[in-house]
Scaffold this active site. Structure first.
Site, PDB file in Angstrom:
ATOM      1  N   ASP A 100      -6.734  11.917  12.679  1.00  0.00           N
ATOM      2  CA  ASP A 100      -7.074  11.698  11.270  1.00  0.00           C
ATOM      3  C   ASP A 100      -7.940  10.450  11.124  1.00  0.00           C
ATOM      4  OD1 ASP A 100      -7.040  12.420   8.585  1.00  0.00           O
ATOM      5  OD2 ASP A 100      -5.271  11.217   8.133  1.00  0.00           O
ATOM      6  N   VAL A 136       3.796   1.278   2.552  1.00  0.00           N
ATOM      7  CA  VAL A 136       3.693   0.132   3.447  1.00  0.00           C
ATOM      8  C   VAL A 136       4.186  -1.121   2.721  1.00  0.00           C
ATOM      9  CG1 VAL A 136       2.166  -1.273   4.878  1.00  0.00           C
ATOM     10  CG2 VAL A 136       1.710   1.178   4.612  1.00  0.00           C
ATOM     11  N   GLY A 163       0.168   5.646   0.809  1.00  0.00           N
ATOM     12  CA  GLY A 163      -0.723   6.746   1.134  1.00  0.00           C
ATOM     13  C   GLY A 163       0.049   8.033   1.210  1.00  0.00           C
ATOM     14  N   LYS A 208       6.025   0.482   7.617  1.00  0.00           N
ATOM     15  CA  LYS A 208       5.614   1.728   6.969  1.00  0.00           C
ATOM     16  C   LYS A 208       6.801   2.672   6.921  1.00  0.00           C
ATOM     17  CE  LYS A 208       1.661   3.790   6.873  1.00  0.00           C
ATOM     18  NZ  LYS A 208       0.394   4.513   7.168  1.00  0.00           N
ATOM     19  N   GLY A 233       0.810  -1.206   0.000  1.00  0.00           N
ATOM     20  CA  GLY A 233       0.000   0.000   0.000  1.00  0.00           C
ATOM     21  C   GLY A 233       0.840   1.250   0.000  1.00  0.00           C
ATOM     22  N   MET A 269       1.074   9.538   3.734  1.00  0.00           N
ATOM     23  CA  MET A 269       2.084   9.587   4.792  1.00  0.00           C
ATOM     24  C   MET A 269       3.185   8.555   4.625  1.00  0.00           C
ATOM     25  SD  MET A 269      -0.136  10.411   8.198  1.00  0.00           S
ATOM     26  CE  MET A 269      -1.307   9.099   7.934  1.00  0.00           C
TER      27      MET A 269
END
Length: 433
Positions: free
Chosen positions: A137, A25, A20, A40, A18, A22
């Site tokens: 968040d 991963v 994102g 991450k 994954g 931030m």
């Protein structure tokens, strides 16, 4: 970073799972403990000067704080490491999908399932708040659904730690704009009530298929709507309406805390009323102060838009009797209706009406009626069935909210448009149907 790279001398990267805003991963292997983990790689912002270094320091600090939390519905953080100036978060590996993917594939979820998942996430957030940890968040993308159907929340505090946020004219706003609380969108520091609001926004989205403030490519315009608290009236929230609208109160002081949110969500998931007699009741919205209110003999009047309330077992009192006359003990009302002006703008208002069973036995049907002030119209009614004859309005239950236990409540709402803010306020009655 490439496949087979080793982080901190023990975590061998296998493949990306994954990416994102931030970070990236990876699925990885902890070669020291011989177990699969998620790694991450946190991406610092691209600010000038020493901001990237400060971003790394914040990421490490906040990740270590998040690692204190051990809860069955929060993704466990095992370790926080740094390599070549980049921070890495080592977490439990879950075969899971974020709520955003489930929504994209299958559309909105039914209210009972959303209540179940919401209660699980609220329990994790309540534990975090008890330990002094903010999430900052809470969004559908940060809620993972495992193969056995359990919900887990990830990324505690990392939006703040990595400098992720939305730039406005007043500075950096931390979090995902569509799920921010109004106070954060307005430039205030996030707090526990902000997490509560974001959870409400997330649940609203999973029920309705879109966030409560809509979507807009112009983030500044979206943030302005958020700051004003202009939510779109819900249509599919069903038995969760009472709970979701309480989480989405504009004033943070009027929201339940996260533990109370968990209790209400769990009640709906179990088929019980969310707001029970004796449960902490929230104060009326302060935004009601935009309208002049008067209290006389048990009748509340909201000048110009709507008024409420008391409600008689066998219909309205005799026409010759004063409307505000005190009720004799034998005439205890069957139900009570409480009107709240949740939001107001030129030419209209968002109205929410709470109906409460005030008798000593179960109420198996209800109807609230009133006469509209001149020039007023009703639009976008939710959680009620509308019948109108001229200026006479009746709203009754819609099946799922027909039966109320002793002290139980339900809520319906609508948009009231008006050509004139003045005029006499109507008096509404609630009775069994």
């Amino acid at each position: 970073m490439n496949r087979n790279a080793i982080i901190a001398g023990r975590y061998r990267l296998e493949h990306k799972v994954g990416r994102g805003a931030m970070g990236v991963v990876w699925q990885a292997r902890d070669e020291r403990l011989d177990r699969t983990v998620a790694v991450k790689q946190l991406l610092p912002d691209n600010s000038p000067d020493d901001a990237p270094f400060r971003s790394i320091v914040r990421a490490m600090r906040e990740a270590r704080v998040a690692a204190r939390l051990k809860h069955p519905h929060a993704v466990t953080v095992y370790d926080v490491v740094e390599q070549d100036g980049t921070p890495y978060l080592i977490m439990e590996f879950l075969s899971s999908r974020p709520l955003t993917e489930l929504l994209a594939d299958g559309g909105p979820l039914p209210a009972g399932r959303v209540a179940e998942l919401g209660a699980q996430i609220a329990s994790a957030l309540a534990a975090a708040h008890e330990d002094g940890i903010l999430h900052r968040d809470v969004t559908p993308n940060n809620i993972l659904i495992t193969e056995d159907g359990q919900a887990k929340i990830a990324d505690f505090g990392l939006s703040h730690a990595t400098g992720e946020g939305t730039m406005t004219g007043d500075g950096l706003v931390v979090g995902t704009p569509a799920y921010l609380s109004p106070e954060v969108a307005d430039g205030e520091e996030p707090g526990y009530p902000s997490d509560v609001f974001s959870l409400g926004s997330t649940l609203y989205t999973v029920l309705e298929g879109a966030p409560p403030f809509g979507t807009d490519g112009n983030q500044i315009a979206l943030l302005k709507r958020v700051a004003r608290g202009e939510i779109i009236a819900p249509r599919s929230t069903g038995p969760l309406t009472d709970v979701v609208l309480r989480l989405l109160r504009r004033d943070p002081r009027e929201r339940p805390d996260m533990a109370e949110a968990e209790r209400m969500l769990a009640a709906v998931a179990d088929g019980r009323p969310a707001i029970l007699s004796g449960t902490k009741r929230l104060p009326a919205p302060t935004r009601r102060s935009w309208l002049p209110f008067a209290i006389a003999g048990g009748v509340v009047a909201a000048g110009g838009v709507l008024a409420g309330i008391l409600l008689f077992d066998d219909g309205p009192p005799d026409a010759a009797a004063p409307v505000a006359a005190p009720l004799p003990s034998a005439a205890k009302p069957v139900c009570e209706a409480r009107y709240e002006v949740a939001n107001r703008w030129p030419g209209g208002s968002e109205i929410r009406v709470s109906v409460r069973n005030s008798q000593d036995t179960r109420l198996t049907g209800w109807e609230v009626s009133w006469t509209l002030p001149p020039g007023t119209r009703i639009a976008n009614l939710w959680n009620g069935s509308l019948a109108q004859d001229g200026d006479r309005v009746r709203v009754s239950e819609v099946g799922w909210n027909a039966v109320l236990p002793v002290g139980g409540t339900t809520t319906f709402g609508f948009i009231a448009t008006t050509e004139d803010d003045g005029g006499a306020a109507p008096v509404a009655t609630c009775r069994s149907s």
